[in-house]
Design a protein around this motif. Sequence first.
Motif, PDB file in Angstrom:
ATOM      1  N   LEU A 186       0.830  -1.198   0.000  1.00 22.36           N
ATOM      2  CA  LEU A 186       0.000   0.000   0.000  1.00 22.36           C
ATOM      3  C   LEU A 186       0.870   1.255   0.000  1.00 22.36           C
ATOM      4  CD1 LEU A 186      -2.734   1.406   0.187  1.00 22.36           C
ATOM      5  CD2 LEU A 186      -2.653   1.085   2.685  1.00 22.36           C
ATOM      6  N   GLY A 187       1.918   1.245   0.800  1.00 21.89           N
ATOM      7  CA  GLY A 187       2.821   2.392   0.824  1.00 21.89           C
ATOM      8  C   GLY A 187       3.483   2.631  -0.517  1.00 21.89           C
ATOM      9  N   GLU A 188       3.893   1.559  -1.180  1.00 23.70           N
ATOM     10  CA  GLU A 188       4.519   1.681  -2.496  1.00 23.70           C
ATOM     11  C   GLU A 188       3.520   2.186  -3.531  1.00 23.70           C
ATOM     12  OE1 GLU A 188       8.018   0.915  -3.552  1.00 23.70           O
ATOM     13  OE2 GLU A 188       7.806   1.663  -1.510  1.00 23.70           O
ATOM     14  N   LEU A 189       2.287   1.683  -3.466  1.00 24.12           N
ATOM     15  CA  LEU A 189       1.254   2.132  -4.399  1.00 24.12           C
ATOM     16  C   LEU A 189       1.022   3.641  -4.244  1.00 24.12           C
ATOM     17  CD1 LEU A 189      -1.016   1.501  -6.468  1.00 24.12           C
ATOM     18  CD2 LEU A 189      -2.522   1.106  -4.501  1.00 24.12           C
ATOM     19  N   ARG A 190       0.902   4.097  -3.013  1.00 25.75           N
ATOM     20  CA  ARG A 190       0.665   5.524  -2.784  1.00 25.75           C
ATOM     21  C   ARG A 190       1.849   6.366  -3.241  1.00 25.75           C
ATOM     22  NH1 ARG A 190      -2.224   4.723   3.157  1.00 25.75           N
ATOM     23  NH2 ARG A 190      -4.361   4.526   2.357  1.00 25.75           N
ATOM     24  N   ARG A 191       3.050   5.855  -3.054  1.00 28.87           N
ATOM     25  CA  ARG A 191       4.238   6.586  -3.509  1.00 28.87           C
ATOM     26  C   ARG A 191       4.226   6.730  -5.027  1.00 28.87           C
ATOM     27  NH1 ARG A 191       8.627   5.199  -5.942  1.00 28.87           N
ATOM     28  NH2 ARG A 191       8.234   2.952  -5.709  1.00 28.87           N
ATOM     29  N   VAL A 298       1.237  -4.652 -11.760  1.00 25.54           N
ATOM     30  CA  VAL A 298       0.269  -4.516 -12.854  1.00 25.54           C
ATOM     31  C   VAL A 298      -0.429  -3.159 -12.804  1.00 25.54           C
ATOM     32  CG1 VAL A 298      -1.888  -5.420 -13.801  1.00 25.54           C
ATOM     33  CG2 VAL A 298      -0.100  -7.000 -13.042  1.00 25.54           C
ATOM     34  N   VAL A 299      -0.969  -2.802 -11.642  1.00 28.42           N
ATOM     35  CA  VAL A 299      -1.741  -1.562 -11.544  1.00 28.42           C
ATOM     36  C   VAL A 299      -0.826  -0.348 -11.714  1.00 28.42           C
ATOM     37  CG1 VAL A 299      -3.183  -0.167 -10.016  1.00 28.42           C
ATOM     38  CG2 VAL A 299      -3.560  -2.637 -10.177  1.00 28.42           C
ATOM     39  N   ALA A 300       0.391  -0.416 -11.190  1.00 29.83           N
ATOM     40  CA  ALA A 300       1.328   0.699 -11.362  1.00 29.83           C
ATOM     41  C   ALA A 300       1.667   0.891 -12.837  1.00 29.83           C
ATOM     42  CB  ALA A 300       2.601   0.447 -10.554  1.00 29.83           C
ATOM     43  N   THR A 301       1.884  -0.187 -13.549  1.00 27.06           N
ATOM     44  CA  THR A 301       2.209  -0.094 -14.979  1.00 27.06           C
ATOM     45  C   THR A 301       1.037   0.466 -15.772  1.00 27.06           C
ATOM     46  OG1 THR A 301       3.726  -1.971 -14.798  1.00 27.06           O
ATOM     47  CG2 THR A 301       2.964  -1.386 -17.004  1.00 27.06           C
ATOM     48  N   GLU A 322       8.740  -7.505 -16.043  1.00 24.01           N
ATOM     49  CA  GLU A 322       9.587  -6.365 -16.388  1.00 24.01           C
ATOM     50  C   GLU A 322       9.477  -5.214 -15.399  1.00 24.01           C
ATOM     51  OE1 GLU A 322       8.266  -5.405 -20.299  1.00 24.01           O
ATOM     52  OE2 GLU A 322       9.215  -7.152 -21.238  1.00 24.01           O
ATOM     53  N   SER A 323       8.658  -5.369 -14.362  1.00 22.20           N
ATOM     54  CA  SER A 323       8.410  -4.272 -13.431  1.00 22.20           C
ATOM     55  C   SER A 323       9.657  -3.900 -12.623  1.00 22.20           C
ATOM     56  CB  SER A 323       7.283  -4.640 -12.468  1.00 22.20           C
ATOM     57  OG  SER A 323       7.098  -3.631 -11.500  1.00 22.20           O
ATOM     58  N   GLU A 324       9.864  -2.601 -12.475  1.00 23.54           N
ATOM     59  CA  GLU A 324      10.938  -2.099 -11.619  1.00 23.54           C
ATOM     60  C   GLU A 324      10.419  -1.735 -10.229  1.00 23.54           C
ATOM     61  OE1 GLU A 324      12.767   1.152 -13.609  1.00 23.54           O
ATOM     62  OE2 GLU A 324      13.549  -0.059 -15.270  1.00 23.54           O
ATOM     63  N   ASP A 327      10.574  -6.648  -6.589  1.00 20.26           N
ATOM     64  CA  ASP A 327      11.761  -7.488  -6.703  1.00 20.26           C
ATOM     65  C   ASP A 327      11.306  -8.913  -6.951  1.00 20.26           C
ATOM     66  OD1 ASP A 327      14.260  -8.565  -6.638  1.00 20.26           O
ATOM     67  OD2 ASP A 327      14.497  -8.462  -4.450  1.00 20.26           O
ATOM     68  N   VAL A 328      11.233  -9.279  -8.221  1.00 20.91           N
ATOM     69  CA  VAL A 328      10.756 -10.611  -8.588  1.00 20.91           C
ATOM     70  C   VAL A 328      11.560 -11.121  -9.770  1.00 20.91           C
ATOM     71  CG1 VAL A 328       8.980  -9.697 -10.130  1.00 20.91           C
ATOM     72  CG2 VAL A 328       8.703 -11.986  -9.180  1.00 20.91           C
ATOM     73  N   GLN A 329      11.881 -12.415  -9.739  1.00 26.56           N
ATOM     74  CA  GLN A 329      12.600 -13.053 -10.829  1.00 26.56           C
ATOM     75  C   GLN A 329      11.622 -13.957 -11.582  1.00 26.56           C
ATOM     76  OE1 GLN A 329      15.766 -12.381 -11.631  1.00 26.56           O
ATOM     77  NE2 GLN A 329      15.933 -10.952  -9.901  1.00 26.56           N
TER      78      GLN A 329
END
Length: 379
Positions: A186-191, A298-301, A322-324, A327-329
């Motif tokens: 949630l914090g990352e989404l808001r940022r 997904v939603v950020a992109t 491909e998301s930055e 942190d996922v491989q």
Amino acid sequence: MDLDFVCVHAGRPALELTRRDVARALLAVPSGVALVAVPDLRRALAALGNPLSPHFWDSAKTTLGAIESGNATVGDVQRWLESTGTEPLLLTRSFFVWPEEDERGPVAREMFQRMVSFLEERVASGEIDPDALALRDERAREAYEDLQERWLNGPLPDGRVPGIAVSDEQDEELFAAWDEEEAFALGELRRILAELPPPERPAADLRAACVRLREVLADPGYPGNVLRACAGYEGEPLPADDEELWLSVTAGIAGPVSDLPEDDDVPEEFADLDGELSHEDAVLAALCAIHHADWLAVVATLARRGPGVLASPERIARFIAESEDIDVQMDDPEDLEAAETLFSSVTPLWACLGIVDKSEVLTPLGRWGLPKALERAWS
């Protein structure tokens, strides 16, 4: 490896060592080292008046030899450890599983040690025969399993039931980890959203989407039944406000509120417990299996790219890979395929809400509402 090592490993003097203590110490070193040490350990314990038994030492040599030759399975080793008579079963008949040793909380550690002490008392009283267990006596094994099952499901003097206490602690740890992950997402989404210009509210699109949504929710079949479960509206009156209705249903897709209602017309004894999941149940299971990080990616992109971007399951899987923002491989094609499969349950529901159009392209309504709904789901 010598007797002093075993005593330190077990935390007991040599005269109090049990078969389990010795077995665990032997398994704590390479099997070749343990095999070499067995004769000396046997002589040392016999000299001190704690000889254990010939059947134990024979089973130790057999198991360690199988490990050394690469012929022992994990199950074989666990079964041997349990045959010492004081090792709690890894898996009981009622499918209770002890957490891994390094993952046990205070309650699990306490209950595990209580179980070990209980079994040691039963060995001392003769109720458990470790030699019979070592010889793979089926009746002895069955009695051993029954004894542990009863202890796990019976109340202690303080009223706690060991199996329930351990399971409750695991649930609390799981919920705490889930809440922590959700709060971080949630914090990352808001940022991320704070860095983007706020989109205009598409009032006409929202109104039209809600007209269709109310019709879908009134239908007893799919996708109405799934969307009602997602939002928790089964048997509940729908909100009169369009925005409230739309956001609550969209948020429910990212965090389903309830399961599908049970079919009261099917008696429990006739329910196909081993059958395949219905389509609706499979969709809900897929929604619940999507990680916070994947939703965030997904939603950020989609928020960054805006209306007109393709939001098909295949493209969504690529967004995650491909998301930055996370942190996922996902270098393995199977990982991409798994993400695509999960979001194949999402995009048809999005289409019902006007988030994507018939070509699976993000709409202005989707760009406006998806971030708001995800923030709502995680709040």
